[in-house]
Write a protein that holds these residues in place. Structure first.
Motif, PDB file in Angstrom:
ATOM      1  N   LEU A 175      -4.321  56.291  74.025  1.00 47.81           N
ATOM      2  CA  LEU A 175      -4.773  56.885  72.763  1.00 47.81           C
ATOM      3  C   LEU A 175      -4.773  58.399  72.900  1.00 47.81           C
ATOM      4  O   LEU A 175      -4.785  58.936  74.004  1.00 47.81           O
ATOM      5  CB  LEU A 175      -6.171  56.378  72.412  1.00 47.81           C
ATOM      6  CG  LEU A 175      -6.325  54.861  72.247  1.00 47.81           C
ATOM      7  CD1 LEU A 175      -7.771  54.506  71.911  1.00 47.81           C
ATOM      8  CD2 LEU A 175      -5.371  54.309  71.196  1.00 47.81           C
ATOM      9  N   THR A 189      -6.962  53.243  77.270  1.00 42.82           N
ATOM     10  CA  THR A 189      -7.859  52.213  76.731  1.00 42.82           C
ATOM     11  C   THR A 189      -7.353  50.811  77.088  1.00 42.82           C
ATOM     12  O   THR A 189      -6.370  50.673  77.808  1.00 42.82           O
ATOM     13  CB  THR A 189      -7.966  52.364  75.193  1.00 42.82           C
ATOM     14  OG1 THR A 189      -8.959  51.457  74.707  1.00 42.82           O
ATOM     15  CG2 THR A 189      -6.650  52.040  74.508  1.00 42.82           C
ATOM     16  N   ASP A 190      -8.028  49.812  76.579  1.00 43.74           N
ATOM     17  CA  ASP A 190      -7.676  48.401  76.717  1.00 43.74           C
ATOM     18  C   ASP A 190      -7.784  47.920  78.164  1.00 43.74           C
ATOM     19  O   ASP A 190      -6.769  47.677  78.831  1.00 43.74           O
ATOM     20  CB  ASP A 190      -6.271  48.127  76.152  1.00 43.74           C
ATOM     21  CG  ASP A 190      -6.081  46.639  75.868  1.00 43.74           C
ATOM     22  OD1 ASP A 190      -7.012  45.858  76.177  1.00 43.74           O
ATOM     23  OD2 ASP A 190      -5.027  46.246  75.350  1.00 43.74           O
ATOM     24  N   LYS A 205     -16.070  49.109  68.797  1.00 45.09           N
ATOM     25  CA  LYS A 205     -15.263  47.890  68.838  1.00 45.09           C
ATOM     26  C   LYS A 205     -16.194  46.717  68.609  1.00 45.09           C
ATOM     27  O   LYS A 205     -17.164  46.525  69.335  1.00 45.09           O
ATOM     28  CB  LYS A 205     -14.577  47.792  70.201  1.00 45.09           C
ATOM     29  CG  LYS A 205     -13.717  46.567  70.397  1.00 45.09           C
ATOM     30  CD  LYS A 205     -12.767  46.787  71.554  1.00 45.09           C
ATOM     31  CE  LYS A 205     -11.997  45.532  71.890  1.00 45.09           C
ATOM     32  NZ  LYS A 205     -10.867  45.822  72.783  1.00 45.09           N
ATOM     33  N   GLU A 211      -7.162  46.896  64.397  1.00 41.95           N
ATOM     34  CA  GLU A 211      -7.611  45.533  64.658  1.00 41.95           C
ATOM     35  C   GLU A 211      -6.883  44.986  65.867  1.00 41.95           C
ATOM     36  O   GLU A 211      -5.689  45.209  66.033  1.00 41.95           O
ATOM     37  CB  GLU A 211      -7.298  44.635  63.443  1.00 41.95           C
ATOM     38  CG  GLU A 211      -7.838  45.208  62.153  1.00 41.95           C
ATOM     39  CD  GLU A 211      -8.612  44.208  61.323  1.00 41.95           C
ATOM     40  OE1 GLU A 211      -8.800  43.074  61.802  1.00 41.95           O
ATOM     41  OE2 GLU A 211      -9.039  44.572  60.222  1.00 41.95           O
ATOM     42  N   GLY A 212      -7.614  44.295  66.720  1.00 38.89           N
ATOM     43  CA  GLY A 212      -7.001  43.581  67.832  1.00 38.89           C
ATOM     44  C   GLY A 212      -7.060  42.098  67.550  1.00 38.89           C
ATOM     45  O   GLY A 212      -7.496  41.680  66.475  1.00 38.89           O
ATOM     46  N   SER A 213      -6.655  41.298  68.520  1.00 41.04           N
ATOM     47  CA  SER A 213      -6.639  39.849  68.312  1.00 41.04           C
ATOM     48  C   SER A 213      -8.056  39.306  68.110  1.00 41.04           C
ATOM     49  O   SER A 213      -8.242  38.341  67.379  1.00 41.04           O
ATOM     50  CB  SER A 213      -6.013  39.145  69.512  1.00 41.04           C
ATOM     51  OG  SER A 213      -4.952  39.898  70.034  1.00 41.04           O
ATOM     52  N   TYR A 214      -9.044  39.928  68.778  1.00 44.53           N
ATOM     53  CA  TYR A 214     -10.405  39.389  68.711  1.00 44.53           C
ATOM     54  C   TYR A 214     -11.407  40.440  68.270  1.00 44.53           C
ATOM     55  O   TYR A 214     -12.598  40.286  68.461  1.00 44.53           O
ATOM     56  CB  TYR A 214     -10.816  38.848  70.093  1.00 44.53           C
ATOM     57  CG  TYR A 214      -9.770  37.954  70.669  1.00 44.53           C
ATOM     58  CD1 TYR A 214      -9.642  36.642  70.235  1.00 44.53           C
ATOM     59  CD2 TYR A 214      -8.860  38.450  71.597  1.00 44.53           C
ATOM     60  CE1 TYR A 214      -8.647  35.821  70.720  1.00 44.53           C
ATOM     61  CE2 TYR A 214      -7.855  37.641  72.097  1.00 44.53           C
ATOM     62  CZ  TYR A 214      -7.746  36.326  71.658  1.00 44.53           C
ATOM     63  OH  TYR A 214      -6.756  35.532  72.140  1.00 44.53           O
ATOM     64  N   SER A 215     -10.892  41.529  67.744  1.00 47.26           N
ATOM     65  CA  SER A 215     -11.787  42.665  67.521  1.00 47.26           C
ATOM     66  C   SER A 215     -11.347  43.524  66.353  1.00 47.26           C
ATOM     67  O   SER A 215     -10.189  43.516  65.959  1.00 47.26           O
ATOM     68  CB  SER A 215     -11.808  43.530  68.779  1.00 47.26           C
ATOM     69  OG  SER A 215     -10.479  43.795  69.196  1.00 47.26           O
ATOM     70  N   LEU A 218     -14.306  58.215  70.595  1.00 41.25           N
ATOM     71  CA  LEU A 218     -13.380  58.135  69.468  1.00 41.25           C
ATOM     72  C   LEU A 218     -12.105  58.906  69.802  1.00 41.25           C
ATOM     73  O   LEU A 218     -12.164  60.064  70.217  1.00 41.25           O
ATOM     74  CB  LEU A 218     -14.051  58.754  68.237  1.00 41.25           C
ATOM     75  CG  LEU A 218     -13.188  58.924  66.993  1.00 41.25           C
ATOM     76  CD1 LEU A 218     -12.743  57.569  66.443  1.00 41.25           C
ATOM     77  CD2 LEU A 218     -13.960  59.700  65.920  1.00 41.25           C
ATOM     78  N   ALA A 262     -16.006  55.427  68.266  1.00 42.66           N
ATOM     79  CA  ALA A 262     -15.251  54.255  67.805  1.00 42.66           C
ATOM     80  C   ALA A 262     -16.049  53.046  68.269  1.00 42.66           C
ATOM     81  O   ALA A 262     -16.377  52.940  69.450  1.00 42.66           O
ATOM     82  CB  ALA A 262     -13.868  54.249  68.431  1.00 42.66           C
ATOM     83  N   LEU A 267     -10.343  51.590  62.247  1.00 42.17           N
ATOM     84  CA  LEU A 267      -9.323  52.337  62.989  1.00 42.17           C
ATOM     85  C   LEU A 267      -8.188  51.427  63.438  1.00 42.17           C
ATOM     86  O   LEU A 267      -7.062  51.881  63.646  1.00 42.17           O
ATOM     87  CB  LEU A 267      -9.960  52.993  64.218  1.00 42.17           C
ATOM     88  CG  LEU A 267     -11.004  54.082  63.913  1.00 42.17           C
ATOM     89  CD1 LEU A 267     -11.871  54.360  65.137  1.00 42.17           C
ATOM     90  CD2 LEU A 267     -10.317  55.353  63.434  1.00 42.17           C
ATOM     91  N   LEU A 310     -17.566  53.332  71.884  1.00 43.30           N
ATOM     92  CA  LEU A 310     -16.551  54.001  72.712  1.00 43.30           C
ATOM     93  C   LEU A 310     -16.291  55.427  72.242  1.00 43.30           C
ATOM     94  O   LEU A 310     -16.548  55.768  71.080  1.00 43.30           O
ATOM     95  CB  LEU A 310     -15.227  53.221  72.600  1.00 43.30           C
ATOM     96  CG  LEU A 310     -15.248  51.757  73.037  1.00 43.30           C
ATOM     97  CD1 LEU A 310     -14.071  51.008  72.418  1.00 43.30           C
ATOM     98  CD2 LEU A 310     -15.213  51.666  74.552  1.00 43.30           C
TER      99      LEU A 310
HETATM  100  P1  ATP Z   1      -5.364  43.122  71.384  1.00 42.27           P
HETATM  101  O1  ATP Z   1      -6.791  42.716  71.478  1.00 42.27           O
HETATM  102  O2  ATP Z   1      -4.586  42.234  70.487  1.00 42.27           O
HETATM  103  O3  ATP Z   1      -4.718  43.379  72.712  1.00 42.27           O
HETATM  104  P2  ATP Z   1      -5.998  45.865  71.043  1.00 42.27           P
HETATM  105  O4  ATP Z   1      -6.310  45.883  72.480  1.00 42.27           O
HETATM  106  O5  ATP Z   1      -5.164  46.963  70.488  1.00 42.27           O
HETATM  107  O6  ATP Z   1      -5.331  44.510  70.624  1.00 42.27           O
HETATM  108  P3  ATP Z   1      -8.554  46.781  70.152  1.00 42.27           P
HETATM  109  O7  ATP Z   1      -8.954  47.318  71.466  1.00 42.27           O
HETATM  110  O8  ATP Z   1      -9.569  46.057  69.355  1.00 42.27           O
HETATM  111  O9  ATP Z   1      -7.371  45.769  70.251  1.00 42.27           O
HETATM  112  O10 ATP Z   1      -8.013  47.973  69.288  1.00 42.27           O
HETATM  113  C1  ATP Z   1      -7.519  47.777  67.995  1.00 42.27           C
HETATM  114  C2  ATP Z   1      -6.936  49.081  67.497  1.00 42.27           C
HETATM  115  O11 ATP Z   1      -7.978  50.010  67.250  1.00 42.27           O
HETATM  116  C3  ATP Z   1      -6.023  49.752  68.517  1.00 42.27           C
HETATM  117  O12 ATP Z   1      -4.705  49.395  68.285  1.00 42.27           O
HETATM  118  C4  ATP Z   1      -6.250  51.222  68.301  1.00 42.27           C
HETATM  119  O13 ATP Z   1      -5.281  51.741  67.434  1.00 42.27           O
HETATM  120  C5  ATP Z   1      -7.606  51.307  67.650  1.00 42.27           C
HETATM  121  N1  ATP Z   1      -8.579  51.795  68.622  1.00 42.27           N
HETATM  122  C6  ATP Z   1      -9.069  51.128  69.684  1.00 42.27           C
HETATM  123  N2  ATP Z   1      -9.937  51.857  70.380  1.00 42.27           N
HETATM  124  C7  ATP Z   1     -10.017  53.049  69.747  1.00 42.27           C
HETATM  125  C8  ATP Z   1     -10.739  54.273  70.006  1.00 42.27           C
HETATM  126  N3  ATP Z   1     -11.562  54.378  71.044  1.00 42.27           N
HETATM  127  N4  ATP Z   1     -10.564  55.299  69.152  1.00 42.27           N
HETATM  128  C9  ATP Z   1      -9.706  55.179  68.112  1.00 42.27           C
HETATM  129  N5  ATP Z   1      -9.005  54.069  67.824  1.00 42.27           N
HETATM  130  C10 ATP Z   1      -9.139  53.017  68.625  1.00 42.27           C
END
Ligand code: ATP
Length: 313
Positions: free
Chosen positions: A166, A176-177, A63, A42-46, A115, A61, A40, A113
């Motif tokens: 989201l 989120t985040d 992570k 990618e984040g910096s560490y995930s 979705l 979802a 779905l 988490l």
């Molecule tokens: P960073 O770690 O660099 O700040 P991030 O916080 O966006 O990035 P993640 O939380 O791993 O990193 O999320 C990566 C991507 O996955 C997000 O940009 C989002 O589009 C998608 N995503 C995250 N959580 C969900 C979710 N619960 N349902 C659907 N998509 C998600």
């Protein structure tokens, strides 16, 4: 990426090898309990993947955080902060991504988490240019309601922005985040609310209030952006943007709804304590004052999460 490799490895391992952290549910989950679908994001560490819980068919979802990567970059505390904040917030509000379970194996941490199938609010704003007033009002109300809940749980988000909003399958908001979220410790609260009033320094008061209040500032920025289709504060560099924020250097485009303008101006109060909604619950400038602002006059707060969603336009 290392994360995906770890995820792929994890999928092929038996459930016995993973250590569940979710003692309360009394279950020992592992990656083998899920069928993983597409990535779905990618984040910096995930890496976040769609996954179906095999026992129920429910989609989540997941992570996946690479432990080595987190350790190498000294970011384990970010992952733990996110988990702790999400655990503290629980399942008590529909506007927040709920953490159902966590587990880990030798390579990865897994956060299961809610979705959110319709991606990030930022993508929608970019695609549409701006949002209709009806939509902006609806989403502003959902953000206000969810952030109020977050604050009542003594959590401060600290990174509210459209990328972290989201949209679920019905196009309702899920915040989120929480990697940069802060949990206000009881001792901090005691300092502020239980201490001897005559001797509490303005900084001490401000430190607590500013933190919650900075989420309100961010809500002002988001409302401005949804309606205007551009940032409230934007310089040619980060430094110049900060200069603009510090000198409250912003202006509204022609035709900006007058009630929305008044609301944004009140959220952009320089003094964090004066920001609309920053006061104590029940007080003259508490969360109720924010909900009662004329911009929200047509909002039914009690049915906000069950009413039909206005078309996203
Ligand atoms: P960073 O770690 O660099 O700040 P991030 O916080 O966006 O990035 P993640 O939380 O791993 O990193 O999320 C990566 C991507 O996955 C997000 O940009 C989002 O589009 C998608 N995503 C995250 N959580 C969900 C979710 N619960 N349902 C659907 N998509 C998600």
């Amino acid at each position: 990426t290392p994360t995906l490799t770890a995820a792929a490895q994890a999928r092929s391992k038996s459930r016995n090898r993973s250590k569940s952290q979710n003692r309360s549910a009394n279950s020992r989950l592992s990656a083998a309990d899920f069928a993983f679908g597409e990535t779905l994001g990618e984040g910096s560490y995930s890496t976040v993947m769609r996954a179906t819980y095999l026992r129920t068919g429910q989609e989540y979802a997941i992570k996946i955080l690479d432990k080595n990567h987190l350790m190498r970059k000294e970011k384990m505390h970010v992952a733990l902060a996110e988990k702790n904040a999400l655990v503290k917030l629980g399942a008590g509000h529909p506007g927040i991504v709920h953490l159902h379970w966590t587990f880990q194996d030798d390579w990865s941490l897994f956060f299961v988490l809610d979705l959110a199938t319709n991606g990030e609010m930022q993508t929608r704003i970019s695609r549409l240019g701006s949002l209709s007033l009806t939509c902006s009002r609806y989403y502003a109300a959902q953000i206000v309601d969810a952030v109020d809940y977050i604050h009542t749980k003594d959590v401060i988000h600290r990174d509210l922005k459209p990328e972290n909003l989201l949209l679920d399958n019905a196009y309702r908001i899920k915040i989120t985040d929480f990697g940069t979220a802060k949990i206000i410790e009881p001792s901090e609260r005691a300092n502020t609310f239980v201490g001897t009033a005559q001797y509490v320094s303005p900084e001490l008061l401000e430190k607590n209030e500013t933190s919650k209040s900075s989420d309100l500032w961010a809500i002002g920025c988001i409302i401005y952006q949804m309606i205007a289709g551009r940032f409230a504060f934007q310089g040619l560099s980060e430094y110049l943007t900060w200069q603009k924020i510090k000198s409250l250097d912003y202006s509204f485009p022609d035709g900006f709804d007058p009630d929305a303008k008044d609301l944004v101006e009140r959220l952009f109060a320089r003094d964090p304590l004066q920001r609309l909604g920053a006061g104590l619950p029940g007080g003259p400038n508490g969360p109720e004052a924010l909900r009662s602002h004329p911009f929200f006059a047509s909002i039914s707060w009690s049915t906000l999460w069950t009413d039909p969603v206005p078309p996203l336009e």
